[in-house]
Each structure stands twice: as structure tokens, then as C-alpha cells.
Design a protein around this motif. Sequence first.
Motif, short mmCIF file in Angstrom:
data_model
loop_
_atom_site.label_atom_id
_atom_site.label_comp_id
_atom_site.label_asym_id
_atom_site.label_seq_id
_atom_site.Cartn_x
_atom_site.Cartn_y
_atom_site.Cartn_z
N LYS A 84 3.50 -3.62 2.22
CA LYS A 84 2.99 -3.52 3.60
C LYS A 84 2.36 -1.88 3.48
O LYS A 84 2.86 -1.02 3.11
CB LYS A 84 4.38 -3.15 4.17
N ARG A 85 1.08 -1.84 4.01
CA ARG A 85 0.57 -0.69 3.79
C ARG A 85 0.16 0.12 5.09
O ARG A 85 -1.27 0.26 5.56
CB ARG A 85 -0.84 -1.13 3.00
N SER A 86 1.09 -0.05 6.20
CA SER A 86 0.96 0.73 7.45
C SER A 86 2.41 1.09 7.74
O SER A 86 3.56 0.78 7.01
CB SER A 86 0.45 -0.45 8.31
N ALA A 87 2.68 1.76 8.67
CA ALA A 87 3.79 2.13 9.35
C ALA A 87 4.17 1.45 10.49
O ALA A 87 4.95 1.67 11.33
CB ALA A 87 3.76 3.50 9.83
N GLN A 88 3.51 0.21 10.70
CA GLN A 88 3.81 -0.64 11.66
C GLN A 88 4.76 -1.55 11.39
O GLN A 88 4.67 -2.87 10.90
CB GLN A 88 2.51 -1.65 11.97
#
Lengths: 404, 361
Positions: free
Chosen positions: B352-356
Amino acid sequence: MAKSGGNGTPMLDELEKGPWPSFVTQIKEAAEIKEQAQDLLKLLERSYHEKIGHWKHGGIVGVLGYGGGVIGRYNDLQSEYPSIAHFHTLRVNMPSGWFYTSEALRTICDIWERHGSGLTNMHGSTGDIILLGTSTDELEPTFKELTDNDFDLGGSGSDLRTPSCCVGPARCEWACYDTLHITNDLTHHFQDELHRPAFPYKFKIKCAGCPNDCVASIARADMSIIGTWRDDIQIDQKEVTAAAKAGLDIQKDVCARCPTQCMDWDGKQLSIDNANCVKCMHCINAMPRALQPGKDRGATILLGAKAPIVEGALLSSVLVPFIKLEPPYDELKDLIERIWEFWGEHGKNRERVGELIQRVGLGNFLEAIEIEPVPQMIAHPRENPYVFYDEYFEEGDDESEDDQ
Amino acid sequence: MATATEPRRTDIGPPSYERFLPPIIKKNYGKWKYHEILRPGVMVHVAASGDRLFTVRAASPRLLSITRIRKYADFADKYCGGHLRFTSRNNVEFLLTEEANIEPLIKDLAALGHAVGGIGNAISNIVHTQGWVHCHSAATDASGVVKAVMDDLHPYFAERTLPGKLRIALACCLNMCGAVHCSDIAILGIHRRPPRVQGGLNKICEIPNVVASCPTAAIRPANVDGQPTVEIDEDNCMFCANCFSVCPALPMADPLNDGLSIWVGGKVSNARTEPTFSKLAIPFLPNNPPRWPEVVQAVRTIVDVWANGARRFERMGEFIARIGWPRFFELTGIEFTKEHIDDYRHAGLTYKRSAQIRHGR
Ligand code: SF4
Ligand code: SF4
């Protein structure tokens, strides 16, 4: 003949219960007429107890002059199950679309009663009729009777596998080209490639009439031929209204689910920005009476799908965004041969064409098979800056000479 | 019959499909206008000419005896002018022109143990492989698991009550002779013990080929008792069985360690979202014949979570994309483990390459 099943197969008998048709019942039916099926039943029961299979591969078996089409199989307990000591499979080319007459099916059944186990798969994963299990000395007689009745073997090993297709124009309003005709044509055209393995590894072709891809070509075929169109979706506004009246929420279930948001419904009129339609089929699937693919039909050709073995699974990717597919399909055949030529020369042993493309790069592959790169082939341009340029200039080079 | 002096026929290819098409199809070939699902397992295709072709789709176990195929042929003669076909998911389809024949055909099929169904938003037949019936590399049986799972999901085949299509496939090893890697739910047999090198390997296998066959370079040439052979770096084995495909002297099957894994969210259709691979849901379930209760239960749980939560037309993968993987694991009660995280090539692309992140409840 010994009675099959009974108390001898308590584990398998459990699988005759329940509403789904039982394969155990099928083996027992065959066991009434064929000894091999009796032994198979017993061996399978044993596998169920031991939780391990008892089949070995290896050894080249086949029919004279063919390198493929027969899968050699032996059990590892031959003295206990002698009638299935060899239990080879014949792959028989199915007719396109898996259509049969009762007469043709009976012919195959009769041949298989005379020469094999009486068990089949209708059909195998690639699409062939699978005649499951016979001994080495029955192969040639089976083949003779099959060919006498106009059936021939499919592929196996490092060759072209039997091409297959969806039901297409025979019974589907969405078919954008004649999947049955092209599948039959390619199979006949490439008989040598099908029967005499000379490739680095297997090569599968699957023909789907539209982007619904009912034959899973994008996942299962080295070459996936997927029907599509390039003009406007045909709309029957009266039927759109009827679908809405019948309870379809056109805004929510059709327009909002369109991947490019190119549809608009004002409660009376459906409009489509066709330049942005990616031909996904969703709206057509949802309203089959109201919408139809356009009239300028053809196919997208994608290349390279495979299961994980060896280097990981791949989906096919776009090679030709749009091609018209009319007999004799010369352009397509020429393309296929260019691909095979490059793959045959540069592919490593057991390297599928998709893996070769990963190894040499799609750009280099395109150059080799003489296809211009176009942006339809990619999800997005590269993100990494490590570009392999072929050449560089040195001081004093004349830059105008670049086409020499 | 041909005589012995006749030349042997080869390379004749398959018989043309045209020989087998029913007259109504020949007449309306490529001129179908639309189709409608009349009831589970029955649809009608309407041609521009106004002709109507009825299709009755019946469950079939793929492994068929010639006795049963002859029964299909009898039904085709009785109701369909001698015509029938099979589908890409191994169902059998009867093609009728007389609407009045539908009911009696369905009765005959039911008497023989073949329910009709699998059309539209239903669970169709499970595409599967050979398993212990005939395969050398199987980590589990195929037909038995399929039978047990379909017995349980039968209502979803024979009644249409689902939000969208759900396609299940099973492969008994990582060779995957079936599109299991792009299925809504995939059941995959797995080995978990490195190959055992058998004596005399050099007599049946080419050692350089064996060494080259391993994608992780876990196989090295070796010498044991003066005989050339190979040795396995067990820490680097990922149980792909590629070496075994090349060399039968490296068996992998092992009753104590073989089992099944469950994968979800793949599809091949282009409708709405692009085709995509299935992702790992359950790394390991035990091989528990004859009815594989753990597998049946796991598939049922996943199907029910989807059936209760998905929006109209939403496939498994689209549903999970909307609710997120954490919620998928929460709803199904499946434990998330280290094995779920990819560690092969390009594994980083699956992080997971986001803070979502959905934090709320
Ligand atoms: S792939 Fe398309 S054309 Fe072929 S049967 Fe499926 S929906 Fe019809
Ligand atoms: S086919 Fe797909 S992309 Fe095209 S308009 Fe319909 S839903 Fe949108």
C-alpha cells in the motif's frame, strides 16, 4: 466382470451424494463396461485414503509422425492396477464452438469403447476432447479410427495447442468477428505446428468474439484475439426507455459504472461519447435489447498470457489495437509467423512468448516483428529513467546522416 | 472402413463446425438480435428474422463416461433434432426450436441428475483440472473438491439470486491448467515441501536442464557416491514444481504438507474494470477428502460476504476494491498473515503506497 464400487470405495461413494452431478458415478458407469475404469476407481479410492496421486509422466508416446497429441501416463503401482499400467490421454481436436451432432458424439463413444477406458473429459482445459486413458498399443488403432471419421489429434508439448473460441456468431449477438470460422481456419492452416513440436514451449490461441471474453483468452492464451468495434454503439432509444421502465436504474447501474464516464442519461435519452468509449461491454451486457456493438467490427490482438510456470503469471497485452478479420486472414497469419520466427530464434527452452517479451523488452520485440509502437500498447509510459538507447553521437558526427 | 492399403490419413484437422450446426443456427448465423434469460438455465436468442432459439444449460461433471455422453446424444435426438454443444466451462447445452420441449427436457435431465442453471448472474460450473484422477503433479484431487463445493453452492447455480457473475476455478497445482489465476474465486492445490532427490536422477534427467529449470536457482549440480546428481537449497524453494515437470526424479507430492489455497478477485472480462489476477485470500487449507469441508466452508463464506455486500453487476474484485482489503478480511473472518504479503519479483508494487486507509467503522 467384477462389480464396481460397492463397499470397495467408501470414500468415493461419499461423492455420489448431493445435488451436483458426480464424477464418481461417471467412473462407475464406465466401470460397468470397461475394466480400466474399475481399476481407476480403486486407485483413486486409494489416493483419497493416502492423500497422494499415483501417476507418473515421462517417456515419449504418440502416434506415428506426430510429436504431440498424446499425454503419456503410467501409474506407480502397476502390478496392483495392471489394466491402467499405461493410461495415456489422447487430445482430440474439437469442432469450433464445441458443437456436435448426436451421431458424431456416438461415433467418438464407440471408438473409445473399443480402444480405451470409456472415460472422457468434455472438454480439457485447452478445449480438446480428452479421451482419458488407454495403453500404448491402442494409440495407433484409436488414431486410425478417429481419422477415418474425420477427427484428428490436438497439440501437446512445445507446439501450437488446439485453438479454441467462444460460441461467437453461431449464437451470440455480440460477436464482432467470426470466431468459429477463424479458429477452424487457423487450426487447419497450422497443422504442422500443431502436430510437430518445434517451438521453445507451448503456444495457445483463443478467439473471443467480444471483450466479455467468454473463453478467458486474455488469461489463458499466448495470443488472445478479442472482438471489438471502432464506430458508435448502436442505440435503440425505445428499448432504453423500456429497460428503464422494467426497473433498470440506468443512471446508477449503467452510466455510473461506465469506466470512462462517457454515458449520459437524462431520463428520456441515452447518449454516449463514443470517442471515449473503451468498448468494455458493460452497458451492452446490462441492456442487450437496447444496445449493440457498432458496425465497424474487428478485433484487438493481445499477446503473452500464461499461468505462473516458469517466471510468473502474465495477462496478454495489446499488440494490435484493431484489425479487420476477414478470410483468408493473411495479415494475421503473417503476424503469427513473424512472432514464431523471432520466438523460435531467441526463446529459451520452456520460455513462453510472454516471458520472452519480458526478457527482451516489448520495444525490442516490436522492432523485431516489425510493428510500430503505439500508446494503445501500454497502461502508461515508463516511470523509470533507465533507457537503453541503442546509439550515441560522438564529436564530429554529422547528425544529418542519421538515415544512412 | 478403410483397408490396410489405403494411405494413413494425417493432418486433416478437426471436422468443420459447419457440419454440426443446427439448421436454425445456419440460417441465422451472425444475425442474432438479442437474448433473454427466461428462467435459471434457460435462455432464448432472437434473430433478426424473428426465429427463436432456446438454450437449456445443464450442469456436467466434465469427467464423463461414454454411457452418459450417449444419454446426452439421446436427449439431443429426442428434443433438439440431434444437436447439442458444450460450453467453455464444461456445461452441456441443448439447443431447441420448440419451446414446448423445454419442460420435458429439463425433467429428463433432472431424472439423470443434471440440474439446469449457470446462466446470467449465477455461479456457473467450476473450471478444473485432472487431480488424482490422472495428473502426475497434483497436490490435491480436482473433481472431488469441485463436487463438494458445487453441492454446497448448487442453489446459486440453479436459482438466480446473485448481484453479478461469479466464476470459480480450481487447479490442483501451480501449473494451473485452467484460468484459475483470473477467477472471482480460485482454489489452488499447493505443495509445501521441497522436492526429494531420487537416486539415479542422472539416468532419467539432464542435470543442466534440471538446474536451469528452477526460477530461484535453488538447484545445484552435486555429486553423491560418485554419481552426478543435484542438491536442493531448501530455503530458496518456493514449491513451484517446475523442476519436477522437467525431471520426474524430483517428486514433490507429500500427504503431510500438500493442501489448498484460496484466491479471490480476479476476472477475465473487460466489463467495467480491466481483467485482473486473483489475489491470495487463504494461504493454506488441509487436504481433507472425500469432502474437503474446510474448503467448502471457506468458499461459502467468501461467496456469502460478496452476495450480501456487492452492488448490482459488481464482481468479487470490484466489490473488494470498493470496500478495501482490511474490510474483506474482517467480514470473512480470514486471518491475515505474513504469507499474504508478496515477496517475489516486483513485490513492492503490491504494497500500500499511500495514506488512504479506512480507519472508521
Ligand atoms: S465472448 Fe462475446 S461474442 Fe463471444 S460468446 Fe461471449 S459475449 Fe458472445
Ligand atoms: S461499452 Fe463500456 S466504456 Fe463503452 S459506453 Fe458502454 S459502459 Fe461505457
